[in-house]
Design a protein around this motif. Structure first.
Motif, PDB file in Angstrom:
ATOM      1  N   ALA A  26       0.822  -1.213   0.000  1.00 58.75           N
ATOM      2  CA  ALA A  26       0.000   0.000   0.000  1.00 58.75           C
ATOM      3  C   ALA A  26       0.855   1.261   0.000  1.00 58.75           C
ATOM      4  O   ALA A  26       0.421   2.312  -0.451  1.00 58.75           O
ATOM      5  N   ASP A  27       2.091   1.152   0.492  1.00 57.37           N
ATOM      6  CA  ASP A  27       3.003   2.299   0.505  1.00 57.37           C
ATOM      7  C   ASP A  27       3.581   2.593  -0.879  1.00 57.37           C
ATOM      8  O   ASP A  27       4.366   3.511  -1.044  1.00 57.37           O
ATOM      9  N   LYS A  29       2.427   3.934  -3.417  1.00 56.68           N
ATOM     10  CA  LYS A  29       1.823   5.054  -4.139  1.00 56.68           C
ATOM     11  C   LYS A  29       2.898   5.832  -4.888  1.00 56.68           C
ATOM     12  O   LYS A  29       3.877   6.277  -4.306  1.00 56.68           O
ATOM     13  N   GLY A  30       2.705   5.952  -6.165  1.00 56.14           N
ATOM     14  CA  GLY A  30       3.646   6.691  -6.990  1.00 56.14           C
ATOM     15  C   GLY A  30       4.801   5.878  -7.536  1.00 56.14           C
ATOM     16  O   GLY A  30       5.542   6.364  -8.380  1.00 56.14           O
ATOM     17  N   CYS A  31       4.989   4.652  -7.083  1.00 56.35           N
ATOM     18  CA  CYS A  31       6.072   3.810  -7.606  1.00 56.35           C
ATOM     19  C   CYS A  31       5.742   3.383  -9.041  1.00 56.35           C
ATOM     20  O   CYS A  31       4.690   2.812  -9.290  1.00 56.35           O
ATOM     21  N   THR A  32       6.645   3.656  -9.951  1.00 53.63           N
ATOM     22  CA  THR A  32       6.446   3.225 -11.333  1.00 53.63           C
ATOM     23  C   THR A  32       7.597   2.365 -11.841  1.00 53.63           C
ATOM     24  O   THR A  32       7.640   2.012 -13.004  1.00 53.63           O
ATOM     25  N   LYS A  56      -2.578  -0.532 -10.399  1.00 51.91           N
ATOM     26  CA  LYS A  56      -3.233  -0.132  -9.161  1.00 51.91           C
ATOM     27  C   LYS A  56      -4.695   0.179  -9.464  1.00 51.91           C
ATOM     28  O   LYS A  56      -5.006   0.868 -10.423  1.00 51.91           O
ATOM     29  N   ASN A  57      -5.604  -0.351  -8.665  1.00 51.74           N
ATOM     30  CA  ASN A  57      -7.056  -0.204  -8.832  1.00 51.74           C
ATOM     31  C   ASN A  57      -7.581  -0.875 -10.104  1.00 51.74           C
ATOM     32  O   ASN A  57      -8.700  -0.605 -10.527  1.00 51.74           O
ATOM     33  N   GLU A  88       1.979   1.929 -12.109  1.00 56.24           N
ATOM     34  CA  GLU A  88       1.783   1.746 -10.674  1.00 56.24           C
ATOM     35  C   GLU A  88       1.141   0.387 -10.487  1.00 56.24           C
ATOM     36  O   GLU A  88       0.013   0.173 -10.904  1.00 56.24           O
TER      37      GLU A  88
END
Length: 112
Positions: A26-27, A29-32, A56-57, A88
Protein backbone atom coordinates in the motif's frame (compact mmCIF):
# COMPACT_ATOMS: atom_id res chain seq x y z
CA UNK A 1 18.79 3.16 -8.08
CA UNK A 2 16.44 5.24 -5.96
CA UNK A 3 15.34 4.37 -2.45
CA UNK A 4 13.22 1.21 -2.33
CA UNK A 5 9.68 2.09 -1.20
CA UNK A 6 8.32 -1.43 -0.71
CA UNK A 7 9.40 -5.07 -0.75
CA UNK A 8 7.00 -8.04 -0.94
CA UNK A 9 8.09 -11.66 -0.47
CA UNK A 10 6.36 -14.87 -1.50
CA UNK A 11 6.32 -17.88 0.78
CA UNK A 12 8.94 -20.50 -0.10
CA UNK A 13 7.85 -22.61 -3.08
CA UNK A 14 8.90 -26.00 -4.42
CA UNK A 15 8.78 -26.81 -8.10
CA UNK A 16 6.54 -25.22 -10.70
CA UNK A 17 3.85 -22.71 -9.78
CA UNK A 18 1.10 -21.07 -11.80
CA UNK A 19 -0.61 -17.82 -10.84
CA UNK A 20 1.35 -16.90 -7.70
CA UNK A 21 0.22 -13.38 -6.76
CA UNK A 22 2.56 -10.85 -5.15
CA UNK A 23 0.67 -7.73 -4.04
CA UNK A 24 2.39 -4.37 -4.24
CA UNK A 25 2.52 -2.73 -0.83
CA UNK A 26 0.00 0.00 0.00
CA UNK A 27 3.00 2.30 0.50
CA UNK A 28 3.78 1.92 -3.20
CA UNK A 29 1.82 5.05 -4.14
CA UNK A 30 3.65 6.69 -6.99
CA UNK A 31 6.07 3.81 -7.61
CA UNK A 32 6.45 3.22 -11.33
CA UNK A 33 9.62 1.14 -11.30
CA UNK A 34 9.45 -2.43 -10.00
CA UNK A 35 11.71 -5.45 -9.96
CA UNK A 36 10.85 -9.12 -9.59
CA UNK A 37 13.68 -11.33 -8.33
CA UNK A 38 13.63 -15.12 -8.08
CA UNK A 39 15.90 -16.51 -5.33
CA UNK A 40 16.70 -20.23 -5.56
CA UNK A 41 18.08 -22.57 -2.89
CA UNK A 42 20.40 -24.23 -5.42
CA UNK A 43 21.67 -23.42 -8.90
CA UNK A 44 18.80 -23.95 -11.36
CA UNK A 45 19.54 -25.90 -14.51
CA UNK A 46 16.27 -25.11 -16.31
CA UNK A 47 13.01 -23.23 -15.96
CA UNK A 48 11.29 -20.05 -17.05
CA UNK A 49 9.37 -17.29 -15.28
CA UNK A 50 6.62 -15.25 -16.88
CA UNK A 51 4.75 -12.42 -15.18
CA UNK A 52 1.53 -10.49 -15.62
CA UNK A 53 0.79 -7.20 -13.90
CA UNK A 54 -2.35 -5.63 -12.55
CA UNK A 55 -2.26 -1.86 -12.37
CA UNK A 56 -3.23 -0.13 -9.16
CA UNK A 57 -7.06 -0.20 -8.83
CA UNK A 58 -7.22 -2.45 -11.92
CA UNK A 59 -9.08 -5.74 -12.24
CA UNK A 60 -7.28 -7.41 -15.18
CA UNK A 61 -3.76 -8.77 -15.58
CA UNK A 62 -1.58 -7.94 -18.58
CA UNK A 63 1.61 -9.77 -19.60
CA UNK A 64 4.90 -8.01 -18.90
CA UNK A 65 6.41 -7.07 -22.26
CA UNK A 66 9.85 -5.90 -23.31
CA UNK A 67 10.68 -2.78 -25.33
CA UNK A 68 9.96 -4.70 -28.56
CA UNK A 69 6.47 -5.67 -27.25
CA UNK A 70 7.39 -9.36 -26.85
CA UNK A 71 6.15 -11.16 -23.72
CA UNK A 72 9.02 -11.45 -21.22
CA UNK A 73 10.07 -15.00 -20.41
CA UNK A 74 13.00 -15.16 -18.00
CA UNK A 75 15.26 -18.25 -18.04
CA UNK A 76 16.06 -18.89 -14.36
CA UNK A 77 19.23 -20.82 -15.20
CA UNK A 78 20.88 -17.62 -16.47
CA UNK A 79 18.87 -14.67 -15.08
CA UNK A 80 17.10 -13.76 -11.85
CA UNK A 81 15.46 -10.35 -12.43
CA UNK A 82 12.53 -8.92 -14.38
CA UNK A 83 12.10 -5.15 -14.43
CA UNK A 84 8.71 -3.47 -14.88
CA UNK A 85 8.67 0.24 -15.63
CA UNK A 86 6.02 2.87 -16.20
CA UNK A 87 3.06 1.48 -14.25
CA UNK A 88 1.78 1.75 -10.67
CA UNK A 89 1.36 -1.91 -9.73
CA UNK A 90 -1.55 -3.33 -7.81
CA UNK A 91 -0.05 -6.82 -7.96
CA UNK A 92 2.09 -9.14 -10.03
CA UNK A 93 1.11 -12.70 -10.96
CA UNK A 94 3.96 -15.07 -11.80
CA UNK A 95 4.25 -18.51 -13.34
CA UNK A 96 7.33 -20.70 -12.97
CA UNK A 97 7.53 -23.64 -15.38
CA UNK A 98 10.07 -26.35 -16.17
CA UNK A 99 12.11 -25.68 -13.03
CA UNK A 100 14.96 -28.15 -12.47
CA UNK A 101 17.94 -28.40 -10.14
CA UNK A 102 16.27 -26.50 -7.28
CA UNK A 103 14.69 -27.78 -4.07
CA UNK A 104 12.98 -24.48 -3.19
CA UNK A 105 12.68 -20.86 -4.29
CA UNK A 106 10.90 -17.64 -3.43
CA UNK A 107 10.06 -14.39 -5.18
CA UNK A 108 10.80 -10.81 -4.14
CA UNK A 109 8.95 -7.83 -5.59
CA UNK A 110 10.43 -4.37 -4.99
CA UNK A 111 9.26 -0.93 -6.00
CA UNK A 112 10.75 2.53 -6.06
Amino acid sequence: MSTIVYTAYSLPQTGNVSGLVLPANADAKGCTTHQLQIVCSDTPTAGTVTASYQSKNGDRYFPVRDTENAIVSMPVATEDLISIDGVELGSLKITVAGLAGVTSWFAILRGW
